[in-house]
Scaffold this active site. Structure first.
Site, PDB file in Angstrom:
ATOM      1  N   SER A   1     103.790  23.739  86.716  1.00  0.00           N
ATOM      2  CA  SER A   1     103.142  24.533  85.670  1.00  0.00           C
ATOM      3  C   SER A   1     103.254  23.812  84.333  1.00  0.00           C
ATOM      4  O   SER A   1     104.355  23.526  83.862  1.00  0.00           O
ATOM      5  CB  SER A   1     103.792  25.916  85.574  1.00  0.00           C
TER       6      SER A   1
ATOM      7  N   CYS B   1      89.027  40.789  99.376  1.00  0.00           N
ATOM      8  CA  CYS B   1      90.326  40.131  99.294  1.00  0.00           C
ATOM      9  C   CYS B   1      91.290  40.820 100.255  1.00  0.00           C
ATOM     10  O   CYS B   1      90.867  41.492 101.184  1.00  0.00           O
ATOM     11  CB  CYS B   1      90.843  40.131  97.856  1.00  0.00           C
TER      12      CYS B   1
ATOM     13  N   ASP C   1      99.713  39.129  94.578  1.00  0.00           N
ATOM     14  CA  ASP C   1     100.607  38.660  93.522  1.00  0.00           C
ATOM     15  C   ASP C   1     100.441  39.452  92.234  1.00  0.00           C
ATOM     16  O   ASP C   1     101.385  39.627  91.468  1.00  0.00           O
ATOM     17  CB  ASP C   1     100.329  37.171  93.260  1.00  0.00           C
TER      18      ASP C   1
ATOM     19  N   CYS D   1      83.744  38.487  82.416  1.00  0.00           N
ATOM     20  CA  CYS D   1      82.362  38.346  82.875  1.00  0.00           C
ATOM     21  C   CYS D   1      81.541  37.404  82.006  1.00  0.00           C
ATOM     22  O   CYS D   1      80.839  36.531  82.507  1.00  0.00           O
ATOM     23  CB  CYS D   1      81.709  39.720  82.945  1.00  0.00           C
TER      24      CYS D   1
END
Length: 419
Positions: free
Chosen positions: A130, A292, A308, A381
């Site tokens: 990360s 999903c 998650d 969006c």
């Protein structure tokens, strides 16, 4: 009663959190640190019985010959190296002869040393590191418990991984600071770190509007005051969050450089996933899939959650020490969780020209953003519309090249040169 053997197995992926939400850093936008509150009296360490049950059940319930054992956090290296050595031994014990097992681990890199990296290399681990960009950008939010930047320790970890030739990728959060410096961030990863696999994850940090005063949601880069929170009447997000349009601009700026010089040599996850969508194939990124529910989370104590980003009491499916993993994965509640993504799309998404690529993105980012919105519209969006429409022509060109049996890399010979 249905037994595990009677359940028709479906492919799924699990992120295991061996140290739960525990971490040696205190990144200001981290959405997972608060999960410690779910386990107030827990040492936040995965015990032997959970580890053994996880490995055995994962391997026996996966229909595919290739299985991924994925570790994440918090910070998973808070567990001892011996823990991960033992996990590999358990895989060797329980895997079927026809199974090929791969290992991934997501880390902040600050605790790595030669011994860790030797182990990763010997066992073919893929290590995600990360990092949000060069030091002055990375250290904005990725800080330690004392509030000091973590870049030097992260860079040291990256260098050790390269020294030992460990397979790596970079995971970069895109937030209100680095989103205004797209090419600086991308070129740092590509040129300075020599990274060849990069993921960009948007930071959308919702806040409680009841504790904040209204503030302007301007398109300008924030100046200091990184702990202040931004709020609009219909969209309660932190000042750290990336703004929708700016996220789209961030992706567009990087794509325009990538498509002219880096196709086939630098792999940006969202670009690869987008090309798959234009080819009519399932996207590799779960947030762009139509439904999903196939990417779950295992907490340190054996609790299995839907996703998650949905680790909360409502989305706790059960505990693998009490109910077999395969039953939880195939439960009616998890199937409905996955179907809700498609079934709850607003009408504006149903008729959108880029729905096939976006699919309303992740449900976690669906909340009211305009007056009269019912909360099913995705906050990002505007950014995705900007990005997907911008890449339409070059994506179609790469699809044509593939259909002719040629390499998409050929697009670099002409794109941006009067195409």
């Amino acid at each position: 009663m249905t037994t595990p053997a009677q359940i028709n197995p479906v492919p799924f992926h699990i992120l295991a959190k061996p140290a739960g939400a525990a971490c040696n850093l205190a990144c200001e936008y981290c959405f997972y640190l608060d999960k410690e509150k779910l386990y107030p009296d827990s040492p936040m360490r995965m015990p032997e019985e959970v580890l053994k049950a996880y490995i055995k059940q994962l391997l026996t319930s996966q229909p595919a010959m290739e299985v991924s054992v994925a570790w994440q956090g918090g910070e998973p290296t808070l567990m001892s190296l011996e823990f991960f050595k033992h996990s590999v031994e358990l895989v060797r014990k329980y895997k079927r002869p026809d199974q090929k097992v791969s290992y991934t681990l997501q880390t902040n890199g600050t605790r790595l040393d030669d011994e860790w990296c030797t182990f990763f290399k010997e066992n073919d681990f893929l290590i995600g590191l990360s990092c949000d960009g060069p030091a002055e950008i990375h250290d904005t939010y990725r800080v330690n418990k004392g509030g000091q930047g973590s870049f030097e320790q992260v860079k040291r970890g990256w260098d050790l991984l390269q020294k030992h030739k460990v397979d790596t990728n970079i995971l970069s959060a895109v937030h209100a600071t680095n989103s205004f410096h797209a090419l600086k961030v991308y070129r740092f990863f590509r040129d300075d770190l020599q990274a060849r696999f990069i993921q960009f994850i948007p930071v959308v940090e919702r806040v409680d509007p009841g504790t904040l005063l209204p503030a302007d949601m301007s398109e300008e880069e924030p100046k200091g005051g990184k702990h202040r929170l931004h709020l609009k009447e219909y969209a309660s997000v932190s000042l750290r969050s990336v703004k929708p349009k700016q996220y789209g601009k961030f992706l567009v700026d990087i794509f325009d450089e990538w498509v002219q010089r880096d196709v086939g040599t630098v792999f940006v996850q969202i670009f690869d996933s987008t090309l798959a969508s234009w080819c009519g194939l399932p996207p590799s990124v779960c947030v762009f899939q139509e439904t999903c529910g196939g990417a779950l989370v295992l907490e340190h104590n054996g609790d299995l959650y839907s996703c998650d980003h949905f680790v909360d009491p409502k989305h706790r499916l059960g505990n693998i020490l009490e109910t077999p993993m395969i039953e939880l994965v195939n439960s009616s509640s998890q199937r409905q969780f996955g179907a809700d993504k498609r079934e709850q799309l607003p009408a504006t998404c149903q008729d959108c020209d880029i729905r096939f690529a976006c699919q309303g993105e992740c449900p976690r980012n669906r909340f009211p953003v305009i007056a009269g919105d019912d909360g099913r519209h995705n906050y990002l969006c505007e950014g995705y519309r900007l990005f997907f429409r911008h890449v339409n022509r070059p994506m179609r060109k790469m699809v044509d090249l593939l259909r002719m049996g040629r390499s998409p890399m050929e697009i670099m010979e002409t794109w941006g040169k009067g195409n």
